[in-house]
Design an enzyme around this catalytic site. Structure first.
Site, PDB file in Angstrom:
ATOM      1  N   HIS A 184      -9.929   1.930  -0.130  1.00  0.00           N
ATOM      2  CA  HIS A 184      -8.479   1.749  -0.088  1.00  0.00           C
ATOM      3  C   HIS A 184      -8.035   1.153  -1.428  1.00  0.00           C
ATOM      4  O   HIS A 184      -8.327  -0.005  -1.725  1.00  0.00           O
ATOM      5  CB  HIS A 184      -8.097   0.825   1.071  1.00  0.00           C
ATOM      6  N   CYS A 224       0.787  -1.231   0.000  1.00  0.00           N
ATOM      7  CA  CYS A 224       0.000   0.000   0.000  1.00  0.00           C
ATOM      8  C   CYS A 224       0.823   1.288   0.000  1.00  0.00           C
ATOM      9  O   CYS A 224       0.247   2.377  -0.066  1.00  0.00           O
ATOM     10  CB  CYS A 224      -0.963  -0.019   1.177  1.00  0.00           C
ATOM     11  N   HIS A 255      -2.841   8.099   5.954  1.00  0.00           N
ATOM     12  CA  HIS A 255      -3.170   6.854   5.244  1.00  0.00           C
ATOM     13  C   HIS A 255      -4.618   6.489   5.568  1.00  0.00           C
ATOM     14  O   HIS A 255      -5.364   6.136   4.661  1.00  0.00           O
ATOM     15  CB  HIS A 255      -2.177   5.770   5.679  1.00  0.00           C
TER      16      HIS A 255
END
Lengths: 400, 344
Positions: A327, A164, A294
């Protein structure tokens, strides 16, 4: 210790997510807090965890690349092509003009390198001969290799698979290519499509929320997967007379060396990444207008980030955008870098969609209503499986 | 770019050091290809508890990295407090076995009982994370995954980290593992190429397995006084107009004497999707017979090159080699690594 480095111009940006087909649509969705997670339809599943899916036909990606047939490429590549075309137009560069330059491509991805062969494997395991086309699609769809071919690029080619944080890493690496003169222009960012195996995997780890995600909220219960691509066009300062949109000022990256799928509770690697990024930018924490968190909405991620904010940035506004996009994994760091620079250029922040109630354990809240900013430097951070932590420091040329 | 090579190691079915690989290439070691890599040596470096949840790919990486560190006489945990270590891992396909293990868990027990451990291990940057955690490295850590060009791409990244001071030392490795599924896919693709008479092809090599690791530092760093081989240049560029099957730049026919040695003492290695006829015409060293079809073959080429430069003698060398070029071309990307021996 990493030395202060020259800034690198950002001359174009593009992004596609479930929140919009381009940057303008994405910003409008963020401003209004629009979000529309829905059950997955791209693959079979017995679960009902909602996802953020881009409502894009494949033909949309082909429209800007006359003469190219994208039907054999993965959805991950097609998303990247859409974002690249927007970024090139934003940079006032025609795709065909790239062939006369040394253009590098550096993309981050998770799905783009994963062995997404579920149907093939099931057939093979059952003793049948599966259709080999899925393998051909995989072999031509490594994101950076595919873009190099589709856009006739002749510079360095790199596909970063740092989970990620990949998209943020790709921008940091490409900025170095520009500083080192390895290429005149770099297309960089991240791309990832929704994928069956990834969905099953996150489900098995019990990281998915059954409801729209709530970053940093007291009732946060996990993440929603999304898909998309974010691309930046980088050039050396002054290569063209055209004013840049902004600059990459600093990049930091460090691993926690702690746990495979959870961040260090005190954000050990993130602090190291911050030190690098600030040193490279020659900046201090007080120079930073805001932080793009994030903010996955998992209990452990948001707690680690909150600990980091309390320790290193008390009082600095931070926001989370995954409430609008989901996400997007390897694309997230790049999409959010694009958002970060866009917010800086507009001089205002949108609310963090999905947040409504402060978590007393975290003791802080993200930006929850539109807010003006006056500084021109901001930070975006990405945390990843494997304990990767990456930070980009971006500076805006303010829009008129 | 000039990178000092403080240590290196490689492992595969040929054994677990570069001399074994060199012996196999010379025809004196295990011939033919078997995918089984002996990983029993891991017990020398890590307690069983640390390896309990490690998959085969990560074990290849752990053993390769440990052997390279031992070759360098270094350990990140024992280093100066101010020394920043980084990890760069290059792979063609990433950890494949855990992906198929994960799919097995779904097919055998249903989506609701899918194995979270197998999924975690299948994420492509997890082996690098396992390396960092087991070696105590809290620095930059990256995985590059792009088939045959992963090695040059990863070395380029390692070199930039060293040059900009992001890391003082980088542990760089190339790893790919054998799985029956990927092996069968490789065979099907090879058969397709063989059936396509319009394009020259490689031998039908079985899928390989192996790892090569390198302990790297800046050539002008604090160890610059002691002799060590160097990576003098890494180049990586797309050549979109040049399809597989044609000779990449630098692979000119007849450029070298037998044994892959140029008159000026330069070794040439060729890997990637380069037709055998072109490799033979250029008299390049081709490790395919020993490595099998291995995306990270270029990393093993670099290890062999270092061993040959260290021993100052190639298989049929008339003059001692002083430099090596490890060339890779596949899928429209050309990567080259230039290595100089410690005495050059």
């Amino acid at each position: 210790m990493i030395a202060r480095a020259d800034p690198v111009s950002i001359s174009g940006m593009g992004c596609v997510t479930a929140a919009g087909r381009n940057l303008a649509e994405n910003l409008a969705s963020l401003d209004k807090g629009l979000r529309a997670p829905r059950p997955p339809v791209l693959f079979r599943t017995e679960k009902r965890y909602p996802v953020f899916m881009c409502g894009l036909p494949a033909s949309e990606a082909c429209a800007g690349l006359p003469g190219q047939d994208l039907s054999g490429y993965s959805r991950t590549v097609r998303l990247a092509v859409i974002a690249v075309l927007e970024a090139l137009a934003d940079a006032d560069m025609a795709p065909e003009s790239l062939a006369s330059l040394r253009v590098g491509v550096c993309l981050g991805t998770s799905v783009g390198t994963a062995l997404e062969f579920f149907d093939y494997y099931r057939e093979d395991r059952a003793g049948r001969t599966p259709d080999i086309e899925v393998i051909h699609r995989y072999l031509i769809s490594n994101p950076s290799l595919a873009l190099a071919k589709l856009f006739n690029l002749t510079g360095p080619v790199q596909t970063i698979a740092n989970a990620c944080s990949s998209g943020a890493d790709a921008i940091g690496v490409a900025a170095r290519w520009i500083r080192d003169g390895l290429c005149d222009v770099a297309l960089c960012g991240g791309t990832d499509a929704l994928a069956q195996i990834i969905y099953y995997g996150f489900s098995s780890l019990q990281l998915l929320s059954p409801e729209p995600c709530r970053p940093f909220d007291r009732k946060r219960s996990g993440l929603n997967l999304g898909e998309g691509a974010g691309i930046m066009v980088l050039e050396a300062e002054g290569r063209r007379k055209r004013a840049p949109l902004g600059r990459v000022r600093g990049y930091g990256t460090a691993t926690d060396a702690y746990h495979l799928t959870a961040p260090h509770p005190e954000a050990r690697g993130l602090v190291k990444a911050l030190e690098q990024a600030l040193a490279q930018a020659g900046a201090a924490g007080r120079d930073i207008a805001f932080i793009n968190a994030h903010g996955t909405a998992t209990p452990t991620n948001d707690a680690a980030e909150a600990a980091f904010f309390q320790r290193c940035f008390p009082g600095t506004p931070f926001l989370a955008t995954k409430g609008c996009t989901g996400h997007t994994l390897g694309a997230a760091g790049a999409i959010e870098a694009v958002f970060t620079l866009a917010h800086l250029r507009r001089g205002r922040l949108p609310p963090s969609a999905g947040f409504s109630e402060i978590d007393p354990v975290l003791g802080l809240s993200p930006v929850n209503k539109a807010e003006a900013i006056d500084k021109t430097l901001a930070m975006t951070q990405s945390l990843a499986f494997g304990g990767n932590n990456s930070i980009l420091l971006l500076e805006a040329e303010r829009a008129e | 770019m000039s990178i000092r090579v403080d240590g290196y190691a490689c492992l595969g079915s040929f054994g677990r050091d570069a001399p074994s690989l060199l012996a196999s290439l010379r025809g004196n070691g295990p011939s033919g290809f078997t995918p089984a890599t002996d990983l029993s040596g891991l017990a020398e470096f890590f307690p069983p508890r640390n390896l309990r949840q490690c998959d085969h790919f990560s074990r290849l990486a752990l053993l390769g990295a440990s052997l390279a560190l031992r070759n360098a006489g270094l350990a990140p945990r024992d280093g100066d407090a101010g020394t920043v270590w980084g990890v760069v891992l290059a792979s063609g396909y990433g950890p494949a076995r855990p992906t198929f293990d994960f799919l097995d868990s779904i097919l055998e027990h249903g989506e609701g009982m899918a194995s979270p451990l197998a999924f975690s291990l299948s994420v492509h940057n997890i082996p690098a994370a396992i390396l960092a955690r087991n070696l105590g490295i809290i620095g930059p850590c990256a995985t590059v995954c792009q088939y045959e060009s992963a090695v040059a791409s990863g070395l380029l990244l390692a070199g930039t980290w060293l040059a900009e001071g992001r890391a003082d030392r980088v542990l760089f490795g190339g790893v790919d593992e054998h799985t029956p599924v990927l092996d069968a896919i490789t065979a099907r693709l090879a058969q397709e190429r063989a059936d396509n008479k319009a394009r020259p092809c490689r031998r039908r090599l079985p899928l390989g397995e192996g790892a090569a690791f390198f302990v790297l530092s800046r050539a002008d760093g604090k160890d610059k006084g002691s002799p060590a081989p160097r990576i003098e240049a890494v180049s990586l560029s797309a050549s979109p107009g040049q399809p597989d099957g044609l000779a990449p730049d630098g692979l000119a026919p007849g450029g070298l004497a037998p044994g892959g040695l140029a008159p000026d003492g330069e070794l040439l290695f060729a890997s990637g999707i380069v037709p055998d006829g072109l490799k033979r015409a250029a008299k390049a060293i081709d490790g395919g017979r020993v490595y099998g079809n291995l995306p990270v073959a270029q990393a093993l080429d670099c290890a062999v090159a270092l061993a040959m430069l260290e021993n100052a003698g190639g298989p049929e060398a008339a003059t001692p080699p002083r430099r090596a070029r490890c060339l890779n071309f596949a899928r429209g990307v050309r990567g080259e690594v230039r290595i100089a021996g410690a005495t050059s």
